[in-house]
Design an enzyme around this catalytic site. Structure first.
Site, PDB file in Angstrom:
ATOM      1  N   SER A 190       0.849  -1.190   0.000  1.00  0.00           N
ATOM      2  CA  SER A 190       0.000   0.000   0.000  1.00  0.00           C
ATOM      3  C   SER A 190       0.889   1.246   0.000  1.00  0.00           C
ATOM      4  O   SER A 190       1.678   1.421  -0.929  1.00  0.00           O
ATOM      5  CB  SER A 190      -0.944  -0.052   1.202  1.00  0.00           C
ATOM      6  OG  SER A 190      -1.962   0.897   1.065  1.00  0.00           O
ATOM      7  N   ASP A 275     -13.126 -16.790 -15.575  1.00  0.00           N
ATOM      8  CA  ASP A 275     -11.800 -17.411 -15.439  1.00  0.00           C
ATOM      9  C   ASP A 275     -11.873 -18.935 -15.483  1.00  0.00           C
ATOM     10  O   ASP A 275     -10.903 -19.624 -15.151  1.00  0.00           O
ATOM     11  CB  ASP A 275     -11.120 -16.945 -14.142  1.00  0.00           C
ATOM     12  CG  ASP A 275     -12.019 -17.127 -12.925  1.00  0.00           C
ATOM     13  OD1 ASP A 275     -13.022 -17.871 -13.012  1.00  0.00           O
ATOM     14  OD2 ASP A 275     -11.725 -16.516 -11.874  1.00  0.00           O
ATOM     15  N   ASP A 279     -16.296 -19.895  -8.466  1.00  0.00           N
ATOM     16  CA  ASP A 279     -15.768 -20.204  -7.125  1.00  0.00           C
ATOM     17  C   ASP A 279     -15.752 -18.991  -6.209  1.00  0.00           C
ATOM     18  O   ASP A 279     -15.088 -18.993  -5.170  1.00  0.00           O
ATOM     19  CB  ASP A 279     -14.338 -20.758  -7.259  1.00  0.00           C
ATOM     20  CG  ASP A 279     -13.404 -19.771  -7.945  1.00  0.00           C
ATOM     21  OD1 ASP A 279     -13.878 -18.715  -8.446  1.00  0.00           O
ATOM     22  OD2 ASP A 279     -12.189 -20.025  -8.006  1.00  0.00           O
ATOM     23  N   ASP A 415      -8.885  -5.988  -4.303  1.00  0.00           N
ATOM     24  CA  ASP A 415      -8.390  -4.891  -3.466  1.00  0.00           C
ATOM     25  C   ASP A 415      -9.472  -3.817  -3.367  1.00  0.00           C
ATOM     26  O   ASP A 415      -9.826  -3.196  -4.378  1.00  0.00           O
ATOM     27  CB  ASP A 415      -7.097  -4.323  -4.079  1.00  0.00           C
ATOM     28  CG  ASP A 415      -6.422  -3.323  -3.162  1.00  0.00           C
ATOM     29  OD1 ASP A 415      -7.127  -2.533  -2.494  1.00  0.00           O
ATOM     30  OD2 ASP A 415      -5.180  -3.311  -3.112  1.00  0.00           O
ATOM     31  N   HIS A 455      -6.998  -5.893   0.052  1.00  0.00           N
ATOM     32  CA  HIS A 455      -5.907  -4.930   0.093  1.00  0.00           C
ATOM     33  C   HIS A 455      -4.735  -5.482   0.913  1.00  0.00           C
ATOM     34  O   HIS A 455      -4.833  -5.569   2.133  1.00  0.00           O
ATOM     35  CB  HIS A 455      -6.403  -3.609   0.672  1.00  0.00           C
ATOM     36  CG  HIS A 455      -5.400  -2.508   0.594  1.00  0.00           C
ATOM     37  ND1 HIS A 455      -4.813  -2.119  -0.591  1.00  0.00           N
ATOM     38  CD2 HIS A 455      -4.872  -1.711   1.550  1.00  0.00           C
ATOM     39  CE1 HIS A 455      -3.975  -1.128  -0.358  1.00  0.00           C
ATOM     40  NE2 HIS A 455      -3.981  -0.859   0.937  1.00  0.00           N
TER      41      HIS A 455
END
Ligand SMILES: *[C@@H]1O[C@H](CO)[C@@H](O)[C@H](O)[C@H]1NC(C)=O
Ligand SMILES: *[C@@H]1O[C@H](CO)[C@@H](O)[C@H](O)[C@H]1NC(C)=O
Ligand SMILES: *[C@@H]1O[C@H](CO)[C@@H](O)[C@H](O)[C@H]1NC(C)=O
Ligand SMILES: *[C@@H]1O[C@H](CO)[C@@H](O)[C@H](O)[C@H]1NC(C)=O
Ligand SMILES: *[C@@H]1O[C@H](CO)[C@@H](O)[C@H](O)[C@H]1NC(C)=O
Ligand SMILES: *[C@@H]1O[C@H](CO)[C@@H](O)[C@H](O)[C@H]1NC(C)=O
Ligand SMILES: *[C@@H]1O[C@H](CO)[C@@H](O)[C@H](O)[C@H]1NC(C)=O
Length: 529
Positions: A190, A275, A279, A415, A455
Site C-alpha cells: 500500500s 476465469d 468459485d 483490493d 488490500h
C-alpha cells in the site's frame, strides 16, 4: 548495460551470536547505546530481548506487539533529517542472522513503527528496520500542516534514512566492515508499495530487492480518486479519525450494505465464471463488464434494487476516472472488491478520510474545509502542488535496473482500496518509458496478480504468499510459497520466480501468475496462460 553487481554471499556473514556466551551477546547489544555515532542520529534506547515477549510501541502509536523470534537486539533511534523533521525507527537484530538487511514500509498515513513486520523479518533471520515514516500519528495527516520537510520524509526520505542509517547500525553490530554491501531488501504494501517504488526511482542504490504490494503509485490521483468514489455515493463530510463512517442514507445516491450485497451477488453472477470456474473469485476484474441495469427497480422488483441515482453512482464507480483535460486520473474500481467488508470505509457515507486529510494539511494548509464541492479541480491542484514530489508516477527505473536491482510486486484482484488495474497501468508506464517489452522487463521487474486477495492480505482465495504485513502471511522457509524468499533467490541466486504459490487458511494452494499471463481454470487445475 546490465551489470549484475556481485553481492556478497549471505553465508559469508551468517552469524549465530547466541553460540557465544549469552551475556556477551547481551552486553554487545547494550553497548550500542554509546558506541554508535551516526550522522544526525540519536540512539534513544537499546534493549536485549532474550525470549519471546510482548513489546510496546514508542510515541503516540501505543499498542503492544509480540516478538516471537528472539533473542534479538532492539535499537530505537531517531534521525534528524532536517531542523524541522525527524524519523523515528527501530532496528531488530536477531542473534541468528543470515547476513541480510530488510527495510520495512508503512500503510496509509500510518506513522507507527511496524512491530508485526519487524517480527516477520527477524523470523526469517533478516536484520530488520522499520520507521514511523516521519510521523507520529496513526491516521491523521495533521503533522504535515505547514511542515513541508515532514512531507518530504513521508514522500521518500524516511525510507532512505531507514536504509542509510539502518545498514550502518546492522554492520556495526555484526562487525561487518562498513564498505561491504549487505544484501538489502525492502518489504511493504500500500503506502509501503509506493515507498518501495519511490525508493527504486529516487535512491536506486538503497535496496537490491524490493517486494512492493498493492503500490499506491500516482499518489495524488489515487487519493483523489478514492475521494471521488465516496462522493459518487453522496458523501460530503469526513468521518472522525476513528474511521467511524458517517452514514448518509439521506443522499439518493447512497447504497445500503444490503443493496451492496445484491450488487456483489450480481457481479459474481455476471463475471465469476470468466476465469473458467465459478468459485467466488474473479481472477481479473478488468474482464468483467458489469451491467448494473440488471438490478434496476421495476414493477416486479421493488426492494433491494437500484434507483436511477444509485445506478449512476455504480456506473461512475466502475468506470475509469478522467480529469478536467480528459486525461485518465485513475482506473476504475474493481468489480468484486466492493464485497470486502472494509469497502465500507470508502462507500459508508463519509467523505474519504485520506483525501480530506491530504487536502487540508498538505495542500491547502488549513485545519477546516468544506468538502461539499470536492472534485476534479481539487485533483488538478494536487497535481500542480504535488507535495514532496510524492506522486511516484515515473517509469524510469533504468538506474535501478542497471545496478542489478530486482523488483517483485503483487496486487490482490479484490483490493477494496486501490484498483489492481493501477498495477497494470504502472507496468505499461514502465514498459513505454524504458522501451522494454514484458519479456525483457522480466529481467528485473515482475508483477503477480493474486486472485481474490483484498488490500495487501485477506479476502477470498489463496492470498497468503509470505508478504508479511499483518494477517495470514505464510511464514515458511520455501521460496516457492514465500515472496520475500523468492526475491532473495532472485537477487542472490539469479533464480527469478515464474509463479508464486499462495495458500489459504485451510492449506489449499493456488498458483499465481506473472503478468501478462492470466490465471485460468482448465477443468482440473489453475494454469497461467
Ligand atoms: C535532533 O533534534 C533534537 C530536537 O531539535 C535535538 O535535541 C537533538 O540534539 C538533535 N540530534 C542530533 C543528533 O542532531
Ligand atoms: C502477548 O499478548 C497477547 C495478547 O495480549 C497474549 O495472548 C500473549 O500470550 C502474549 N505473549 C507473551 C509472550 O507474553
Ligand atoms: C543531516 O542533517 C543535515 C542538515 O539538516 C541534512 O542536510 C542531511 O541530509 C542529514 N543527513 C541525514 C542522513 O539525515
Ligand atoms: C532455509 O533453509 C535452508 C536449508 O535448510 C537454509 O540454508 C536457509 O538458510 C533457510 N533460509 C531462511 C531464510 O530461513
Ligand atoms: C501549502 O504548503 C505547502 C508546503 O507545505 C506548499 O507546497 C503549498 O503550495 C501550500 N498550498 C497552498 C495552496 O499555498
Ligand atoms: C448527505 O447527503 C446530502 C444530499 O446529497 C447532503 O446534502 C448532506 O450534506 C450529506 N451529509 C453527509 C453527512 O455527508
Ligand atoms: C525500442 O526498442 C525497439 C526494439 O528493441 C527498437 O527497435 C526501437 O528503436 C526502440 N525505440 C526507442 C525509442 O528507443
Amino acid at each position: 548495460m546490465r551489470s549484475t553487481r556481485k553481492l556478497l554471499s549471505a553465508s559469508l556473514f551468517s552469524s549465530t551470536l547466541a553460540s557465544g556466551v549469552l551475556a556477551d551477546t547481551e552486553s554487545r547489544c547494550l553497548a550500542l547505546k554509546d558506541s554508535l555515532h551516526l550522522e544526525n542520529t540519536t540512539i534513544l534506547e537499546v534493549s536485549y530481548i532474550a525470549a519471546p515477549t510482548n513489546v510496546s510501541t514508542a510515541g503516540s502509536c501505543q499498542s503492544s506487539a509480540p516478538v516471537t523470534y528472539a533473542p534479538l537486539c532492539r535499537v530505537y533511534f531517531v534521525v534528524n533529517t532536517t531542523e524541522a523533521s525527524a524519523v523515528h525507527a527501530e532496528a531488530w537484530l536477531p542473534d541468528t542472522w543470515y547476513g541480510r538487511f530488510l527495510g520495512l514500509g508503512n500503510g496509509g498515513y500510518q506513522g507507527c513503527i511496524d512491530y508485526i513486520d519487524l517480527d516477520y523479518g527477524t523470523s526469517l533471520h533478516f536484520a530488520s528496520v522499520s520507521s514511523n515514516n516521519g510521523l507520529d500519528t496513526s491516521l491523521s495527516a495533521r503533522p504535515f500542516l505547514n511542515h513541508p520537510e515532514v512531507i518530504n520524509d513521508f514522500a521518500s526520505r524516511a525510507v532512505h534514512v531507514e536504509a542509510l542509517i539502518g545498514k550502518q547500525i546492522v554492520s556495526a553490530y555484526y562487525g561487518v566492515s562498513p564498505e561491504r554491501k549487505l544484501p538489502s531488501y525492502f518489504l511493504g504494501c500500500s503506502t509501503g508499495g509506493r515507498q518501495g517504488t519511490q525508493a527504486a526511482l529516487k535512491y536506486p542504490e538503497d535496496f537490491d530487492g524490493i517486494l512492493a504490494g498493492a503500490p499506491g503509485t500516482d499518489f495524488n490521483h489515487l487519493i483523489g480518486w478514492q475521494g471521488m468514489l465516496s462522493r459518487f455515493v453522496g458523501a460530503t463530510v469526513p468521518p472522525d479519525l476513528n474511521l467511524n463512517p458517517v452514514a448518509n442514507d439521506t443522499s439518493p445516491k447512497f447504497l445500503s450494505r444490503e443493496l451492496w450485497g445484491a450488487v456483489s451477488e450480481e457481479i459474481l453472477r455476471q463475471c465469476d465464471g470468466l476465469d473458467g470456474i465459478v468459485d467466488g473469485v474473479i481472477a481479473d476484474p478488468d474482464e468483467c463488464d458489469f451491467d448494473p441495469a440488471m438490478l434496476r427497480c421495476t414493477e416486479e422488483r421493488s426492494t433491494n434494487c437500484l434507483t436511477a441515482p444509485q445506478e449512476t453512482a455504480l456506473r461512475n464507480i466502475y468506470s475509469p476516472l478522467y480529469g478536467l483535460d480528459g486525461e485518465l486520473i485513475f482506473p476504475r474500481y474493481a468489480p468484486g472488491a466492493e464485497a470486502d467488508p472494509a469497502a465500507v470505509n470508502i462507500f459508508g457515507g463519509s467523505f474519504w478520510i485520506l483525501a480530506s486529510e491530504w487536502e487540508k494539511y498538505a495542500i491547502l494548509n488549513v485545519t477546516e474545509h468544506d468538502f461539499t464541492h470536492f472534485g476534479l479541480r481539487d485533483i488538478a491542484l494536487w497535481d500542480k502542488i504535488n507535495p514532496g514530489g510524492i506522486a511516484t508516477w515515473d517509469g524510469n527505473l533504468a538506474e535501478f535496473r542497471d545496478r542489478g536491482g530486482k523488483f517483485l510486486t503483487y496486487h490482490g484482484t479484490r483490493d477494496q482500496l486501490i484498483s489492481p488495474t493501477q498495477s497494470k497501468r504502472f507496468y505499461s508506464l514502465l514498459s513505454s518509458t524504458l522501451n522494454q517489452s514484458s519479456s525483457s522487463l522480466d529481467d528485473f521487474y515482475r508483477l503477480f496478480f493474486i486472485p481474490g486477495m483484498a488490500h495487501c492480505a485477506g479476502g477470498v482465495g489463496q492470498g497468503s504468499i509470505g508478504q508479511g504485513t499483518h494477517e495470514g502471511t505464510n511464514l515458511v522457509n520455501d521460496s516457492s510459497h514465500n515472496a520475500l524468499l523468492a526475491l532473495v533467490d532472485w537477487v542472490e541466486g539469479g533464480k527469478a520466480p515464474e509463479v508464486i504459490i499462495g495458500v489459504d487458511g485451510e492449506g489449499k494452494e493456488r498458483v499465481h501468475c506473472k503478468w501478462p499471463e492470466r490465471s485460468r481454470f482448465d477443468g482440473a487445475a489453475f494454469v497461467c496462460v
